[in-house]
Structure formats: structure tokens, C-alpha cells
Design a protein around this motif. Structure first.
Motif, PDB file in Angstrom:
ATOM      1  N   ILE A 108       0.852  -1.182   0.000  1.00  0.00           N
ATOM      2  CA  ILE A 108       0.000   0.000   0.000  1.00  0.00           C
ATOM      3  C   ILE A 108       0.890   1.235   0.000  1.00  0.00           C
ATOM      4  O   ILE A 108       1.804   1.359   0.833  1.00  0.00           O
ATOM      5  N   VAL A 109       0.660   2.140  -0.927  1.00  0.00           N
ATOM      6  CA  VAL A 109       1.515   3.323  -1.066  1.00  0.00           C
ATOM      7  C   VAL A 109       0.784   4.620  -0.699  1.00  0.00           C
ATOM      8  O   VAL A 109       1.365   5.705  -0.773  1.00  0.00           O
ATOM      9  N   THR A 110      -0.469   4.527  -0.310  1.00  0.00           N
ATOM     10  CA  THR A 110      -1.236   5.706   0.084  1.00  0.00           C
ATOM     11  C   THR A 110      -0.574   6.390   1.275  1.00  0.00           C
ATOM     12  O   THR A 110      -0.224   5.736   2.262  1.00  0.00           O
ATOM     13  N   GLN A 111      -0.415   7.699   1.188  1.00  0.00           N
ATOM     14  CA  GLN A 111       0.241   8.454   2.252  1.00  0.00           C
ATOM     15  C   GLN A 111      -0.755   8.999   3.271  1.00  0.00           C
ATOM     16  O   GLN A 111      -1.889   9.322   2.936  1.00  0.00           O
ATOM     17  N   LEU A 112      -0.289   9.114   4.512  1.00  0.00           N
ATOM     18  CA  LEU A 112      -1.015   9.829   5.556  1.00  0.00           C
ATOM     19  C   LEU A 112      -0.240  11.120   5.789  1.00  0.00           C
ATOM     20  O   LEU A 112       0.920  11.094   6.205  1.00  0.00           O
ATOM     21  N   LEU A 113      -0.886  12.253   5.511  1.00  0.00           N
ATOM     22  CA  LEU A 113      -0.192  13.538   5.526  1.00  0.00           C
ATOM     23  C   LEU A 113      -0.925  14.562   6.396  1.00  0.00           C
ATOM     24  O   LEU A 113      -2.162  14.507   6.514  1.00  0.00           O
ATOM     25  N   PRO A 114      -0.189  15.495   7.006  1.00  0.00           N
ATOM     26  CA  PRO A 114      -0.869  16.566   7.751  1.00  0.00           C
ATOM     27  C   PRO A 114      -1.646  17.447   6.777  1.00  0.00           C
ATOM     28  O   PRO A 114      -1.184  17.738   5.667  1.00  0.00           O
ATOM     29  N   ALA A 115      -2.820  17.847   7.183  1.00  0.00           N
ATOM     30  CA  ALA A 115      -3.675  18.665   6.322  1.00  0.00           C
ATOM     31  C   ALA A 115      -3.080  20.050   6.103  1.00  0.00           C
ATOM     32  O   ALA A 115      -2.495  20.646   7.015  1.00  0.00           O
ATOM     33  N   LYS A 116      -3.229  20.531   4.878  1.00  0.00           N
ATOM     34  CA  LYS A 116      -2.896  21.908   4.540  1.00  0.00           C
ATOM     35  C   LYS A 116      -4.184  22.599   4.114  1.00  0.00           C
ATOM     36  O   LYS A 116      -5.265  22.013   4.183  1.00  0.00           O
ATOM     37  N   THR A 117      -4.083  23.829   3.665  1.00  0.00           N
ATOM     38  CA  THR A 117      -5.261  24.564   3.220  1.00  0.00           C
ATOM     39  C   THR A 117      -5.970  23.796   2.105  1.00  0.00           C
ATOM     40  O   THR A 117      -5.336  23.303   1.176  1.00  0.00           O
ATOM     41  N   PHE A 118      -7.276  23.687   2.240  1.00  0.00           N
ATOM     42  CA  PHE A 118      -8.098  23.030   1.227  1.00  0.00           C
ATOM     43  C   PHE A 118      -8.770  24.114   0.390  1.00  0.00           C
ATOM     44  O   PHE A 118      -9.450  24.997   0.922  1.00  0.00           O
ATOM     45  N   TYR A 119      -8.560  24.059  -0.923  1.00  0.00           N
ATOM     46  CA  TYR A 119      -9.146  25.036  -1.832  1.00  0.00           C
ATOM     47  C   TYR A 119     -10.272  24.376  -2.634  1.00  0.00           C
ATOM     48  O   TYR A 119     -10.003  23.448  -3.405  1.00  0.00           O
ATOM     49  N   PRO A 120     -11.511  24.811  -2.485  1.00  0.00           N
ATOM     50  CA  PRO A 120     -12.592  24.239  -3.287  1.00  0.00           C
ATOM     51  C   PRO A 120     -12.329  24.414  -4.777  1.00  0.00           C
ATOM     52  O   PRO A 120     -11.821  25.452  -5.215  1.00  0.00           O
ATOM     53  N   ALA A 121     -12.657  23.395  -5.549  1.00  0.00           N
ATOM     54  CA  ALA A 121     -12.501  23.459  -7.000  1.00  0.00           C
ATOM     55  C   ALA A 121     -13.585  24.353  -7.609  1.00  0.00           C
ATOM     56  O   ALA A 121     -14.555  24.739  -6.937  1.00  0.00           O
ATOM     57  N   GLU A 122     -13.428  24.649  -8.864  1.00  0.00           N
ATOM     58  CA  GLU A 122     -14.392  25.461  -9.588  1.00  0.00           C
ATOM     59  C   GLU A 122     -15.791  24.855  -9.493  1.00  0.00           C
ATOM     60  O   GLU A 122     -15.951  23.647  -9.357  1.00  0.00           O
ATOM     61  N   GLN A 123     -16.800  25.710  -9.598  1.00  0.00           N
ATOM     62  CA  GLN A 123     -18.177  25.274  -9.382  1.00  0.00           C
ATOM     63  C   GLN A 123     -18.602  24.168 -10.332  1.00  0.00           C
ATOM     64  O   GLN A 123     -19.379  23.290  -9.964  1.00  0.00           O
ATOM     65  N   TYR A 124     -18.112  24.177 -11.559  1.00  0.00           N
ATOM     66  CA  TYR A 124     -18.550  23.158 -12.511  1.00  0.00           C
ATOM     67  C   TYR A 124     -18.070  21.759 -12.142  1.00  0.00           C
ATOM     68  O   TYR A 124     -18.593  20.764 -12.637  1.00  0.00           O
ATOM     69  N   HIS A 125     -17.069  21.679 -11.241  1.00  0.00           N
ATOM     70  CA  HIS A 125     -16.608  20.364 -10.775  1.00  0.00           C
ATOM     71  C   HIS A 125     -17.492  19.817  -9.653  1.00  0.00           C
ATOM     72  O   HIS A 125     -17.514  18.609  -9.415  1.00  0.00           O
ATOM     73  N   GLN A 126     -18.175  20.689  -8.931  1.00  0.00           N
ATOM     74  CA  GLN A 126     -18.972  20.256  -7.788  1.00  0.00           C
ATOM     75  C   GLN A 126     -20.199  19.480  -8.271  1.00  0.00           C
ATOM     76  O   GLN A 126     -20.923  19.928  -9.151  1.00  0.00           O
ATOM     77  N   ASP A 127     -20.407  18.296  -7.676  1.00  0.00           N
ATOM     78  CA  ASP A 127     -21.542  17.432  -8.049  1.00  0.00           C
ATOM     79  C   ASP A 127     -21.556  17.138  -9.547  1.00  0.00           C
ATOM     80  O   ASP A 127     -22.622  17.039 -10.158  1.00  0.00           O
ATOM     81  N   TYR A 128     -20.375  16.987 -10.125  1.00  0.00           N
ATOM     82  CA  TYR A 128     -20.293  16.722 -11.560  1.00  0.00           C
ATOM     83  C   TYR A 128     -21.083  15.482 -11.947  1.00  0.00           C
ATOM     84  O   TYR A 128     -21.743  15.453 -12.986  1.00  0.00           O
ATOM     85  N   TYR A 129     -21.032  14.461 -11.081  1.00  0.00           N
ATOM     86  CA  TYR A 129     -21.720  13.204 -11.412  1.00  0.00           C
ATOM     87  C   TYR A 129     -23.235  13.371 -11.447  1.00  0.00           C
ATOM     88  O   TYR A 129     -23.931  12.583 -12.106  1.00  0.00           O
ATOM     89  N   LYS A 130     -23.749  14.382 -10.782  1.00  0.00           N
ATOM     90  CA  LYS A 130     -25.185  14.665 -10.825  1.00  0.00           C
ATOM     91  C   LYS A 130     -25.535  15.556 -12.021  1.00  0.00           C
ATOM     92  O   LYS A 130     -26.574  15.380 -12.654  1.00  0.00           O
ATOM     93  N   LYS A 131     -24.690  16.520 -12.289  1.00  0.00           N
ATOM     94  CA  LYS A 131     -24.955  17.483 -13.364  1.00  0.00           C
ATOM     95  C   LYS A 131     -24.760  16.854 -14.750  1.00  0.00           C
ATOM     96  O   LYS A 131     -25.421  17.250 -15.706  1.00  0.00           O
ATOM     97  N   ASN A 132     -23.806  15.926 -14.837  1.00  0.00           N
ATOM     98  CA  ASN A 132     -23.471  15.315 -16.126  1.00  0.00           C
ATOM     99  C   ASN A 132     -23.413  13.790 -15.992  1.00  0.00           C
ATOM    100  O   ASN A 132     -22.353  13.181 -16.158  1.00  0.00           O
TER     101      ASN A 132
END
Length: 202
Positions: free
Chosen positions: A150-174
Motif C-alpha cells: 500500500i503506497v497511500t500516504q497519511l499527511l498533515p492537512a494543509k489549506t483546502f481550496y474548493p474546485a471550480e463550481q462546474y466540478h462540484q456534483d459533476y456526477y449529478k450534473k453530467n
């Protein structure tokens, strides 16, 4: 008048107490699992999850755009911030669920998406989250039905930046485009080969 004031005071206190308890039950969890459309879709299926936001984290560029992150020069992961009610679903349960929504053996990315933005990681926001993530990883390493590391890393959180609106709920919109992308990328077929099941289908 005194009775009315007392009643109103008790009502305000009760409302504040209930509101505070409700807010205290809400936590956030930040993970990267390749395409954030898929992570959002998988986690919004879980009872107790209140909201999932696609975004970017872990890198050095402030307020990055999708184009910048896709250039693979920002250090950011495509990630998702999951808000959940821990009186309904625990951080432990969500952590254990996470593993069976990804391929944790791929150091280059996820499925058909390769490069640093598509690598997997869990971002702990405090010592309690770090301990929960470490325990979940240790459990998976002991019980995984495959030999690869398993190569998945456990990392300390940094600032989270929301993606552009068209990415939000993409699976519902498209939905048609999303289903085509997910199938052609081989996400579910690879997960099933690894784990014997696709967690998000249950």
C-alpha cells in the motif's frame, strides 16, 4: 412577565444547547482518491455524510485553478472534503470505507489518471484523526486480499481550496458523461479485482 421571561430564557438556552450539540457532531475528513468527481460520488452515498466538496490540497500554490493543478507543477492533489455527522457515521467507518474505493497500490496515480494530482492520500487535521487513519491503515495492511504494498500516504492537512463550481456534483450534473468516464477509466473493475467488491455499490 417573570414567568414569560423565564420560559423564553429556557427556550433560548435549550435551542443554543441543541444547536451546539448538533454542530459538535459535524466533522470533516479530507482524502485524495484520484478523480475527485468519483470520490465525491462514492462518499455522498454513505449515510451520515452531509456534504462533499471537490478541491485541491497538499501543494504550494495559493488558490489554484484546475488548469494549474493539472499541469502537475503545484504539488496539489485532487481531493475531497467530506462533512459528516459522527453520531450517524464514525471517522473510523469512513476511513475503512475509503480503502475500498481506491487502488492504494498505485504510486503513479489512479486508474487512467496518472501524475501527482491523482495520487492517494489521507490528510489528518488533528492527532485524533492521525491515530484513526493509522489504525485503519494498519488494519488494511494486515487484512488486504492482495500482495502488493500500500503506497497511500497519511499527511498533515494543509489549506483546502474548493474546485471550480462546474466540478462540484459533476456526477449529478453530467450523469452520462460521468458514467462513461468512470467505466472507460476502469475504476470499478480495478477496485473489484483488488478487493473483491466495490464499496460504493453497496
Amino acid at each position: 412577565m417573570k414567568i414569560l421571561n423565564t420560559t423564553l430564557g429556557l427556550l433560548v438556552f435549550a435551542t443554543a444547547t441543541f444547536s451546539g450539540a448538533s454542530q459538535a457532531a459535524h466533522q470533516t475528513m479530507i482524502v485524495a482518491g484520484g478523480c475527485f468527481w468519483c470520490v465525491e460520488s462514492d462518499f455522498e452515498k454513505v449515510q451520515g455524510v452531509l456534504d462533499v466538496v471537490s478541491g485541491y490540497t497538499g501543494g504550494h500554490t495559493e488558490n489554484p485553478s484546475y488548469r494549474q493543478v493539472s499541469s502537475k507543477e503545484t504539488g496539489h492533489f485532487e481531493a475531497a472534503k467530506i462533512t459528516f455527522d459522527d453520531e450517524i457515521v464514525s471517522l473510523k467507518t469512513l476511513s475503512d470505507y475509503y480503502w475500498k474505493t481506491i487502488d492504494p497500490t498505485d504510486p503513479k496515480g489512479q486508474f487512467c489518471d496518472k501524475g501527482s494530482p491523482y495520487k492517494t492520500a489521507m490528510f489528518y487535521q488533528n492527532d485524533n484523526q492521525k491515530a484513526v487513519f493509522q489504525a485503519s491503515l494498519a488494519k488494511v495492511e494486515k487484512t488486504k486480499p492482495f500482495k502488493a504494498d500500500i503506497v497511500t500516504q497519511l499527511l498533515p492537512a494543509k489549506t483546502f481550496y474548493p474546485a471550480e463550481q462546474y466540478h462540484q456534483d459533476y456526477y449529478k450534473k453530467n450523469p452520462i458523461r460521468y458514467r462513461y468516464y468512470r467505466a472507460s477509466c476502469g475504476r470499478d473493475s480495478r477496485i473489484e479485482r483488488l478487493w473483491g467488491e466495490v464499496a460504493s455499490k453497496h
